[in-house]
Design an enzyme around this catalytic site. Structure first.
Site, PDB file in Angstrom:
ATOM      1  N   ASP A 193       0.881  -1.170   0.000  1.00 45.17           N
ATOM      2  CA  ASP A 193       0.000   0.000   0.000  1.00 45.17           C
ATOM      3  C   ASP A 193       0.915   1.214   0.000  1.00 45.17           C
ATOM      4  O   ASP A 193       1.543   1.531   1.000  1.00 45.17           O
ATOM      5  CB  ASP A 193      -0.887  -0.030   1.252  1.00 45.17           C
ATOM      6  CG  ASP A 193      -1.671   1.272   1.455  1.00 45.17           C
ATOM      7  OD1 ASP A 193      -1.607   2.156   0.578  1.00 45.17           O
ATOM      8  OD2 ASP A 193      -2.349   1.381   2.497  1.00 45.17           O
ATOM      9  N   LYS A 224       2.689  11.060  -3.610  1.00 45.00           N
ATOM     10  CA  LYS A 224       1.662  10.355  -4.387  1.00 45.00           C
ATOM     11  C   LYS A 224       0.793  11.319  -5.194  1.00 45.00           C
ATOM     12  O   LYS A 224       0.332  10.990  -6.286  1.00 45.00           O
ATOM     13  CB  LYS A 224       0.798   9.551  -3.421  1.00 45.00           C
ATOM     14  CG  LYS A 224      -0.180   8.612  -4.086  1.00 45.00           C
ATOM     15  CD  LYS A 224      -0.775   7.718  -3.034  1.00 45.00           C
ATOM     16  CE  LYS A 224      -1.816   6.777  -3.581  1.00 45.00           C
ATOM     17  NZ  LYS A 224      -2.317   5.871  -2.532  1.00 45.00           N
ATOM     18  N   GLU A 228      -7.339   0.389  -4.682  1.00 44.16           N
ATOM     19  CA  GLU A 228      -7.400   0.334  -3.221  1.00 44.16           C
ATOM     20  C   GLU A 228      -8.737  -0.186  -2.670  1.00 44.16           C
ATOM     21  O   GLU A 228      -8.735  -1.043  -1.786  1.00 44.16           O
ATOM     22  CB  GLU A 228      -7.062   1.708  -2.631  1.00 44.16           C
ATOM     23  CG  GLU A 228      -5.566   1.991  -2.754  1.00 44.16           C
ATOM     24  CD  GLU A 228      -5.204   3.474  -2.618  1.00 44.16           C
ATOM     25  OE1 GLU A 228      -6.071   4.274  -2.236  1.00 44.16           O
ATOM     26  OE2 GLU A 228      -4.041   3.815  -2.903  1.00 44.16           O
ATOM     27  N   ASP A 236     -12.805   5.604   2.480  1.00 46.23           N
ATOM     28  CA  ASP A 236     -11.377   5.660   2.814  1.00 46.23           C
ATOM     29  C   ASP A 236     -10.971   7.089   3.157  1.00 46.23           C
ATOM     30  O   ASP A 236     -10.904   7.952   2.288  1.00 46.23           O
ATOM     31  CB  ASP A 236     -10.581   5.143   1.599  1.00 46.23           C
ATOM     32  CG  ASP A 236      -9.071   5.102   1.856  1.00 46.23           C
ATOM     33  OD1 ASP A 236      -8.606   5.676   2.860  1.00 46.23           O
ATOM     34  OD2 ASP A 236      -8.362   4.497   1.037  1.00 46.23           O
TER      35      ASP A 236
HETATM   36  P1  ADP Z   1      -2.875   7.074   3.924  1.00 42.21           P
HETATM   37  O1  ADP Z   1      -3.240   5.671   3.575  1.00 42.21           O
HETATM   38  O2  ADP Z   1      -3.718   8.094   3.276  1.00 42.21           O
HETATM   39  O3  ADP Z   1      -1.437   7.342   3.685  1.00 42.21           O
HETATM   40  P2  ADP Z   1      -3.525   6.292   6.641  1.00 42.21           P
HETATM   41  O4  ADP Z   1      -4.636   5.418   6.249  1.00 42.21           O
HETATM   42  O5  ADP Z   1      -2.330   5.640   7.202  1.00 42.21           O
HETATM   43  O6  ADP Z   1      -3.116   7.284   5.476  1.00 42.21           O
HETATM   44  O7  ADP Z   1      -4.098   7.366   7.690  1.00 42.21           O
HETATM   45  C1  ADP Z   1      -3.280   8.286   8.317  1.00 42.21           C
HETATM   46  C2  ADP Z   1      -4.130   9.262   9.079  1.00 42.21           C
HETATM   47  O8  ADP Z   1      -4.902   8.579  10.059  1.00 42.21           O
HETATM   48  C3  ADP Z   1      -3.295  10.292   9.841  1.00 42.21           C
HETATM   49  O9  ADP Z   1      -3.847  11.577   9.665  1.00 42.21           O
HETATM   50  C4  ADP Z   1      -3.441   9.845  11.287  1.00 42.21           C
HETATM   51  O10 ADP Z   1      -3.317  10.929  12.199  1.00 42.21           O
HETATM   52  C5  ADP Z   1      -4.848   9.301  11.270  1.00 42.21           C
HETATM   53  N1  ADP Z   1      -5.095   8.413  12.417  1.00 42.21           N
HETATM   54  C6  ADP Z   1      -4.387   7.328  12.791  1.00 42.21           C
HETATM   55  N2  ADP Z   1      -4.878   6.798  13.932  1.00 42.21           N
HETATM   56  C7  ADP Z   1      -5.942   7.578  14.273  1.00 42.21           C
HETATM   57  C8  ADP Z   1      -6.861   7.570  15.367  1.00 42.21           C
HETATM   58  N3  ADP Z   1      -6.764   6.668  16.351  1.00 42.21           N
HETATM   59  N4  ADP Z   1      -7.829   8.515  15.401  1.00 42.21           N
HETATM   60  C9  ADP Z   1      -7.917   9.448  14.429  1.00 42.21           C
HETATM   61  N5  ADP Z   1      -7.075   9.517  13.394  1.00 42.21           N
HETATM   62  C10 ADP Z   1      -6.091   8.602  13.312  1.00 42.21           C
HETATM   63 MG    MG Z   2      -2.918   3.691   3.949  1.00 35.97          MG
END
Ligand code: ADP
Ligand code: MG
Length: 604
Positions: A9, A70, A147, A169
């Site tokens: 991912d 990205k 995705e 998402d």
């Molecule tokens: P991406 O796939 O878009 O790169 P992710 O799916 O890893 O991103 O999501 C990252 C986001 O999720 C960040 O903004 C992070 O702060 C938020 N995040 C992670 N854990 C929590 C939580 N427990 N509560 C709220 N937001 C969260």
């Molecule tokens: Mg992700």
């Protein structure tokens, strides 16, 4: 082992790599971390940094650090890092390279092939740029996977006949919602919508502004031009935001954040979840417009959606699932860790492509919901048997959650915390699993806030703690074997025990049982019972059994084929009608038939 294929991912904010390990698709970790921030940078000393160290220096050295590459994939722009310039695929390749190294270290074998995920709306140019990034990193990209399709694979939606799945998402910097039609191996994206500049980062920024505002208003310094202070604050605020997903309050403390007239100034304040929700609510509400847009593009009505899957770390925010449930009437599934779902789905496809027959991804989850009863409104009437779970079933383990409750009387010095297992808003329709008393509460007007915290570990031990917010006074209890699946007979026994404890009272206005804390309750007083009493008790047991069976059957509907489902629904109606009419013979027959049907569904 040259045939290893990994699933990647490659996210805007975070990236992960998954592979089949010990027969199970898992996200691979380095130093205990499964999530790698999608940041690339050059340290002041000139070293290339990828992942967490690059992210940590972002606010300090933004001109030497690249995030969200990205968003530029498929673009011809070049980016400057230190003295060099790079194309977007070259930067992405550095992230892929770090993930490849991580996978090789974890698997102890060379990794040359990968499935990489991309958003459903990615153009051909963006997909090609992703393949190029793979090639630069030394990876043969065997499949570029959408995705939302990956999420559907991870949840096993492809093994349940034809399904219409809505994948919501919300990641760090992007939001998209896709409608996916799944039929066996074939997954079609019907529609996809979203906002390429909306995600958890925006929530962080809103909370940061709010915290800064409060800090400055209460005599703190203006640190907006101080990069080091802002970097610390941003980390602290993001951590607080994450805590607010599980707790009603988060305290933010940063010692010596700034200086004023040579005197150190500390930051120390508490943010409540409701304060945070007020700040961000409009953003989450905005996502629902995209959801409706996707539905209408696909020509689907909300009722035609079979399930909603939550993906992206920001969907851990409780307001997200609450609003989704409110708008669609459906409880979204989030039993896979939302940040890992896409990588796990890529891992499922990767494992299948290398010849392994893997099913959905299995994680340890709580099979039940748990919560305390409290005083509130039940069907419009004040009742002390109101119930709302703190831990919802299907939550990945281990889990810790805290919710606020309020005393109902002035000078209330004690709260009897009765813990139940189940989902019914009436606590008495759930299964009691334990109780304890917190005494010595402050003599204050009604509305004294008590925090109830539940910790459920992998061994199924549930710890419940009640704490008076104002004073920190706490009392707790541990309940063993909370998640061990009870057999139908055990559930029936527990209910019988409970009903016996409630004595001969009418089931509708049962009071709390007067039992020991350990719930080692005496069995029904058989000797002293006359025939009439026994008949009454049997009837009550039959009613509770029927209700438990209904609940179980509704949970299993998803897993039934069309014919069984139709039969089950007819039986549900029969059971409900006989409950309403008090027709015990009919109830007995319908319950037996449903139990038999469920037996075949669960076995098959
Ligand atoms: P991406 O796939 O878009 O790169 P992710 O799916 O890893 O991103 O999501 C990252 C986001 O999720 C960040 O903004 C992070 O702060 C938020 N995040 C992670 N854990 C929590 C939580 N427990 N509560 C709220 N937001 C969260
Ligand atoms: Mg992700």
């Amino acid at each position: 082992m040259s045939d290893v294929i990994v699933g990647i991912d490659l996210g805007t904010t975070n990236s992960e790599v998954a592979a089949l390990v010990d027969g199970k698709v898992q996200v691979l970790a380095a130093d205990g971390e499964q999530i790698m921030p999608s940041y690339v940078g050059l340290s002041p000393g000139g070293t290339l940094l990828v992942g967490t160290p690059a992210r940590n220096q972002y606010v300090l050295y933004p001109e030497q650090t690249i995030k969200s590459i990205k968003r530029l994939m498929g673009d011809n722009r070049r980016l400057t890092v230190g003295a060099q310039t790079y194309s977007p695929p070259e930067i992405s390749a550095m992230i892929l390279r770090a993930l490849k190294d991580r996978a090789e270290a974890a698997l102890g074998a060379p990794v040359r092939r990968a499935v990489i995920t991309v958003p459903a709306y990615f153009s051909d140019a963006q997909r090609q740029a992703t393949r190029d990034a793979g090639a630069i990193a030394g990876l043969d990209v065997v499949r570029v996977l959408n995705e939302p399709t990956a999420a559907a694979l991870a949840y096993g939606a492809d093994r349940q006949g034809e399904r219409t799945v809505l994948v919501y998402d919300l990641g760090g910097g992007t939001f998209d919602v896709s409608l996916v039609q799944v039929h066996g191996d074939v997954t079609e994206v019907l529609a996809s919508h979203g906002n390429n500049h909306l995600g958890g980062d925006d929530f962080d920024r809103l909370l940061l502004d709010h915290v800064l505002g409060r800090f400055m208003a209460t005599g703190g310094a203006d640190v907006r031009a101080d990069r080091r202070a802002m970097s610390r604050l941003l980390h602290a605020v993001e951590a607080a935001k994450k805590r607010l997903s599980f707790e009603p309050y988060a305290r933010i403390t940063e010692e010596h954040l700034a200086e004023r007239d040579g005197v150190p100034v500390h930051l120390d304040l508490e943010v409540s979840r409701s304060e945070y929700e007020q700040l961000t609510r409009h953003l989450i509400e905005g996502t629902l417009d995209s959801l409706h847009q996707a539905l209408s593009d696909a020509g689907k009505r909300p009722e035609q959606v079979d399930e909603i899957l939550l993906v992206g770390g920001a969907t851990r925010t409780p307001l997200v699932s609450a609003l989704l449930e409110e708008k669609t009437g459906r409880v979204p599934r989030q039993e896979l860790h939302p940040e890992l779902g896409v990588a796990l789905g890529a891992g499922v496809l990767a494992a299948r492509l290398s010849g392994h027959d893997v099913d959905r991804v299995l994680v340890d989850i709580s099979p039940y919901s748990f919560g305390p009863s409290y005083f509130g409104l039940l069907d419009g009437r004040p009742s002390e048997h109101c119930y709302r779970p703190i831990i919802s079933r299907n939550t990945p383990l281990p889990v810790s959650r805290t919710e606020s409750y309020f005393t109902m009387a002035d000078n209330q010095e004690a709260w009897q915390v009765c813990v139940y297992q189940g989902n019914d808003p009436n606590a008495l329709n759930n299964i009691p699993v334990g109780r304890f008393l917190i005494e010595g509460l402050s003599r204050v007007p009604a509305g004294n806030e008590i925090l109830c915290r539940m910790d459920l570990d992998l061994d199924g031990i549930l710890k419940v703690t009640a704490t008076e917010k104002g004073t920190g006074l706490a009392k707790h209890v541990a309940i063993e074997g909370a998640t061990t699946a009870l057999s139908e007979e055990e559930i029936a026994q527990a209910r019988r025990r409970m009903l016996a404890l409630f004595g001969d009272e009418d089931e509708e206005d049962l009071d709390h049982p007067d039992l020991e804390d350990d719930l080692e309750a005496p069995d029904a007083p058989a000797e002293t019972e006359n025939t009439e009493e026994r008949a009454g008790r049997d009837r009550r047991v039959a009613i509770s059994e029927a209700r438990a069976l209904l609940e179980r059957s509704r949970r299993l509907l998803d897993r039934m084929n069309a014919e069984d489902r139709e039969e089950a629904i007819a039986l549900h109606e029969g059971i409900e009608e006989s409950l309403r009419a008090g027709d015990h013979d009919r109830l007995g027959k319908a319950t037996a038939e449903l139990a038999e049907l469920l037996f075949y569904v669960e076995e098959g």
